[in-house]
Design a protein around this motif. Sequence first.
Motif, PDB file in Angstrom:
ATOM      1  N   LYS A 121       0.825  -1.208   0.000  1.00  0.00           N
ATOM      2  CA  LYS A 121       0.000   0.000   0.000  1.00  0.00           C
ATOM      3  C   LYS A 121       0.861   1.261   0.000  1.00  0.00           C
ATOM      4  O   LYS A 121       0.494   2.278  -0.588  1.00  0.00           O
ATOM      5  N   ARG A 122       2.023   1.211   0.649  1.00  0.00           N
ATOM      6  CA  ARG A 122       2.930   2.369   0.647  1.00  0.00           C
ATOM      7  C   ARG A 122       3.376   2.689  -0.769  1.00  0.00           C
ATOM      8  O   ARG A 122       3.398   3.855  -1.171  1.00  0.00           O
ATOM      9  N   GLY A 123       3.760   1.676  -1.536  1.00  0.00           N
ATOM     10  CA  GLY A 123       4.211   1.900  -2.904  1.00  0.00           C
ATOM     11  C   GLY A 123       3.117   2.483  -3.772  1.00  0.00           C
ATOM     12  O   GLY A 123       3.346   3.410  -4.553  1.00  0.00           O
ATOM     13  N   LYS A 124       1.917   1.948  -3.642  1.00  0.00           N
ATOM     14  CA  LYS A 124       0.788   2.459  -4.423  1.00  0.00           C
ATOM     15  C   LYS A 124       0.500   3.911  -4.069  1.00  0.00           C
ATOM     16  O   LYS A 124       0.255   4.742  -4.948  1.00  0.00           O
ATOM     17  N   MET A 125       0.554   4.235  -2.782  1.00  0.00           N
ATOM     18  CA  MET A 125       0.300   5.608  -2.338  1.00  0.00           C
ATOM     19  C   MET A 125       1.361   6.555  -2.878  1.00  0.00           C
ATOM     20  O   MET A 125       1.060   7.649  -3.346  1.00  0.00           O
ATOM     21  N   ARG A 126       2.609   6.134  -2.818  1.00  0.00           N
ATOM     22  CA  ARG A 126       3.695   6.988  -3.289  1.00  0.00           C
ATOM     23  C   ARG A 126       3.602   7.245  -4.803  1.00  0.00           C
ATOM     24  O   ARG A 126       3.803   8.369  -5.258  1.00  0.00           O
ATOM     25  N   VAL A 127       3.312   6.210  -5.577  1.00  0.00           N
ATOM     26  CA  VAL A 127       3.155   6.392  -7.025  1.00  0.00           C
ATOM     27  C   VAL A 127       2.010   7.347  -7.296  1.00  0.00           C
ATOM     28  O   VAL A 127       2.126   8.272  -8.109  1.00  0.00           O
ATOM     29  N   ARG A 128       0.894   7.145  -6.622  1.00  0.00           N
ATOM     30  CA  ARG A 128      -0.279   7.998  -6.824  1.00  0.00           C
ATOM     31  C   ARG A 128       0.039   9.451  -6.467  1.00  0.00           C
ATOM     32  O   ARG A 128      -0.323  10.377  -7.211  1.00  0.00           O
ATOM     33  N   ALA A 129       0.738   9.654  -5.355  1.00  0.00           N
ATOM     34  CA  ALA A 129       1.096  11.011  -4.936  1.00  0.00           C
ATOM     35  C   ALA A 129       2.063  11.659  -5.932  1.00  0.00           C
ATOM     36  O   ALA A 129       1.917  12.840  -6.266  1.00  0.00           O
ATOM     37  N   MET A 130       3.041  10.886  -6.405  1.00  0.00           N
ATOM     38  CA  MET A 130       3.994  11.428  -7.378  1.00  0.00           C
ATOM     39  C   MET A 130       3.295  11.788  -8.685  1.00  0.00           C
ATOM     40  O   MET A 130       3.580  12.830  -9.277  1.00  0.00           O
ATOM     41  N   ILE A 131       2.385  10.948  -9.132  1.00  0.00           N
ATOM     42  CA  ILE A 131       1.639  11.267 -10.354  1.00  0.00           C
ATOM     43  C   ILE A 131       0.843  12.545 -10.149  1.00  0.00           C
ATOM     44  O   ILE A 131       0.868  13.452 -10.986  1.00  0.00           O
ATOM     45  N   SER A 132       0.160  12.642  -9.029  1.00  0.00           N
ATOM     46  CA  SER A 132      -0.650  13.839  -8.761  1.00  0.00           C
ATOM     47  C   SER A 132       0.200  15.095  -8.690  1.00  0.00           C
ATOM     48  O   SER A 132      -0.221  16.163  -9.127  1.00  0.00           O
ATOM     49  N   ALA A 133       1.397  14.973  -8.140  1.00  0.00           N
ATOM     50  CA  ALA A 133       2.267  16.142  -7.975  1.00  0.00           C
ATOM     51  C   ALA A 133       2.988  16.548  -9.252  1.00  0.00           C
ATOM     52  O   ALA A 133       3.472  17.676  -9.360  1.00  0.00           O
ATOM     53  N   THR A 134       3.061  15.643 -10.227  1.00  0.00           N
ATOM     54  CA  THR A 134       3.857  15.936 -11.417  1.00  0.00           C
ATOM     55  C   THR A 134       3.050  16.026 -12.706  1.00  0.00           C
ATOM     56  O   THR A 134       3.582  16.440 -13.731  1.00  0.00           O
ATOM     57  N   CYS A 135       1.792  15.653 -12.656  1.00  0.00           N
ATOM     58  CA  CYS A 135       0.974  15.629 -13.869  1.00  0.00           C
ATOM     59  C   CYS A 135       0.078  16.862 -13.931  1.00  0.00           C
ATOM     60  O   CYS A 135      -1.083  16.820 -13.503  1.00  0.00           O
ATOM     61  N   LEU A 136       0.608  17.938 -14.472  1.00  0.00           N
ATOM     62  CA  LEU A 136      -0.167  19.162 -14.623  1.00  0.00           C
ATOM     63  C   LEU A 136      -1.374  18.929 -15.527  1.00  0.00           C
ATOM     64  O   LEU A 136      -2.443  19.486 -15.289  1.00  0.00           O
ATOM     65  N   HIS A 137      -1.210  18.086 -16.534  1.00  0.00           N
ATOM     66  CA  HIS A 137      -2.294  17.785 -17.473  1.00  0.00           C
ATOM     67  C   HIS A 137      -3.540  17.281 -16.740  1.00  0.00           C
ATOM     68  O   HIS A 137      -4.655  17.706 -17.030  1.00  0.00           O
ATOM     69  N   ASP A 138      -3.336  16.337 -15.794  1.00  0.00           N
ATOM     70  CA  ASP A 138      -4.447  15.766 -15.037  1.00  0.00           C
ATOM     71  C   ASP A 138      -3.912  15.121 -13.766  1.00  0.00           C
ATOM     72  O   ASP A 138      -3.518  13.954 -13.774  1.00  0.00           O
ATOM     73  N   PRO A 139      -3.901  15.859 -12.653  1.00  0.00           N
ATOM     74  CA  PRO A 139      -3.387  15.309 -11.398  1.00  0.00           C
ATOM     75  C   PRO A 139      -4.138  14.073 -10.909  1.00  0.00           C
ATOM     76  O   PRO A 139      -3.660  13.367 -10.035  1.00  0.00           O
ATOM     77  N   ASN A 140      -5.302  13.811 -11.480  1.00  0.00           N
ATOM     78  CA  ASN A 140      -6.084  12.640 -11.104  1.00  0.00           C
ATOM     79  C   ASN A 140      -5.751  11.429 -11.976  1.00  0.00           C
ATOM     80  O   ASN A 140      -6.416  10.404 -11.901  1.00  0.00           O
ATOM     81  N   THR A 141      -4.716  11.515 -12.783  1.00  0.00           N
ATOM     82  CA  THR A 141      -4.308  10.410 -13.648  1.00  0.00           C
ATOM     83  C   THR A 141      -3.965   9.192 -12.804  1.00  0.00           C
ATOM     84  O   THR A 141      -3.266   9.290 -11.803  1.00  0.00           O
ATOM     85  N   SER A 142      -4.436   8.031 -13.224  1.00  0.00           N
ATOM     86  CA  SER A 142      -4.102   6.787 -12.532  1.00  0.00           C
ATOM     87  C   SER A 142      -2.862   6.172 -13.176  1.00  0.00           C
ATOM     88  O   SER A 142      -2.448   6.567 -14.267  1.00  0.00           O
ATOM     89  N   LEU A 143      -2.302   5.175 -12.517  1.00  0.00           N
ATOM     90  CA  LEU A 143      -1.131   4.487 -13.060  1.00  0.00           C
ATOM     91  C   LEU A 143      -1.444   3.904 -14.439  1.00  0.00           C
ATOM     92  O   LEU A 143      -0.609   3.924 -15.327  1.00  0.00           O
ATOM     93  N   VAL A 144      -2.649   3.426 -14.632  1.00  0.00           N
ATOM     94  CA  VAL A 144      -3.057   2.855 -15.916  1.00  0.00           C
ATOM     95  C   VAL A 144      -2.903   3.862 -17.056  1.00  0.00           C
ATOM     96  O   VAL A 144      -2.542   3.497 -18.170  1.00  0.00           O
ATOM     97  N   HIS A 145      -3.124   5.130 -16.769  1.00  0.00           N
ATOM     98  CA  HIS A 145      -3.086   6.160 -17.800  1.00  0.00           C
ATOM     99  C   HIS A 145      -1.827   7.041 -17.730  1.00  0.00           C
ATOM    100  O   HIS A 145      -1.744   8.048 -18.422  1.00  0.00           O
ATOM    101  N   ALA A 146      -0.853   6.644 -16.936  1.00  0.00           N
ATOM    102  CA  ALA A 146       0.348   7.461 -16.755  1.00  0.00           C
ATOM    103  C   ALA A 146       1.125   7.662 -18.044  1.00  0.00           C
ATOM    104  O   ALA A 146       1.858   8.640 -18.181  1.00  0.00           O
ATOM    105  N   TRP A 147       0.973   6.761 -18.994  1.00  0.00           N
ATOM    106  CA  TRP A 147       1.706   6.868 -20.256  1.00  0.00           C
ATOM    107  C   TRP A 147       0.821   7.369 -21.394  1.00  0.00           C
ATOM    108  O   TRP A 147       1.206   7.321 -22.554  1.00  0.00           O
ATOM    109  N   SER A 148      -0.362   7.855 -21.070  1.00  0.00           N
ATOM    110  CA  SER A 148      -1.277   8.353 -22.102  1.00  0.00           C
ATOM    111  C   SER A 148      -0.764   9.650 -22.707  1.00  0.00           C
ATOM    112  O   SER A 148       0.036  10.369 -22.094  1.00  0.00           O
ATOM    113  N   GLU A 149      -1.243   9.935 -23.892  1.00  0.00           N
ATOM    114  CA  GLU A 149      -0.834  11.142 -24.605  1.00  0.00           C
ATOM    115  C   GLU A 149      -1.093  12.387 -23.768  1.00  0.00           C
ATOM    116  O   GLU A 149      -2.096  12.499 -23.073  1.00  0.00           O
TER     117      GLU A 149
END
Length: 120
Positions: free
Chosen positions: A62-90
């Motif tokens: 759960k720690r790893g999942k939380m950290r990935v989710r937090a990093m995606i939210s903090a770095t994805c200006l396009h959509d901070p709600n992006t999930s890991l599934v969509h992290a590589w989307s256009e």
Amino acid sequence: PLQAARRAPNPAVVVLMLPWVNEPGRLEDLCLASMYARWPNHTGCLEAFCECAGTNAWPTSKRGKMRVRAMISATCLHDPNTSLVHAWSEGRENLIPLDHEVFNRVADFLSGFDGLVAGV
């Protein structure tokens, strides 16, 4: 793991354990290594947040999942709600670079997949 099996008429199947055979962890561990290298200024902030929020006491998975989710939210200006599934989307900001060395074993294995399953 890493052995091809086939039962006609089905395609060959191979089990690939992540992060690797006989190594504890999960996909998020690979992603975090790549993200920490891509976003080094965020790493300390994330660790401080995890300490403050008490998530360091969570189970490892759960720690790893939380950290990935937090990093995606903090770095994805396009959509901070992006999930890991969509992290590589256009339109994403190269959130988890797949060319990081942490993915080399997986890439090497997959590049030889055709040869592995050809004889099965």
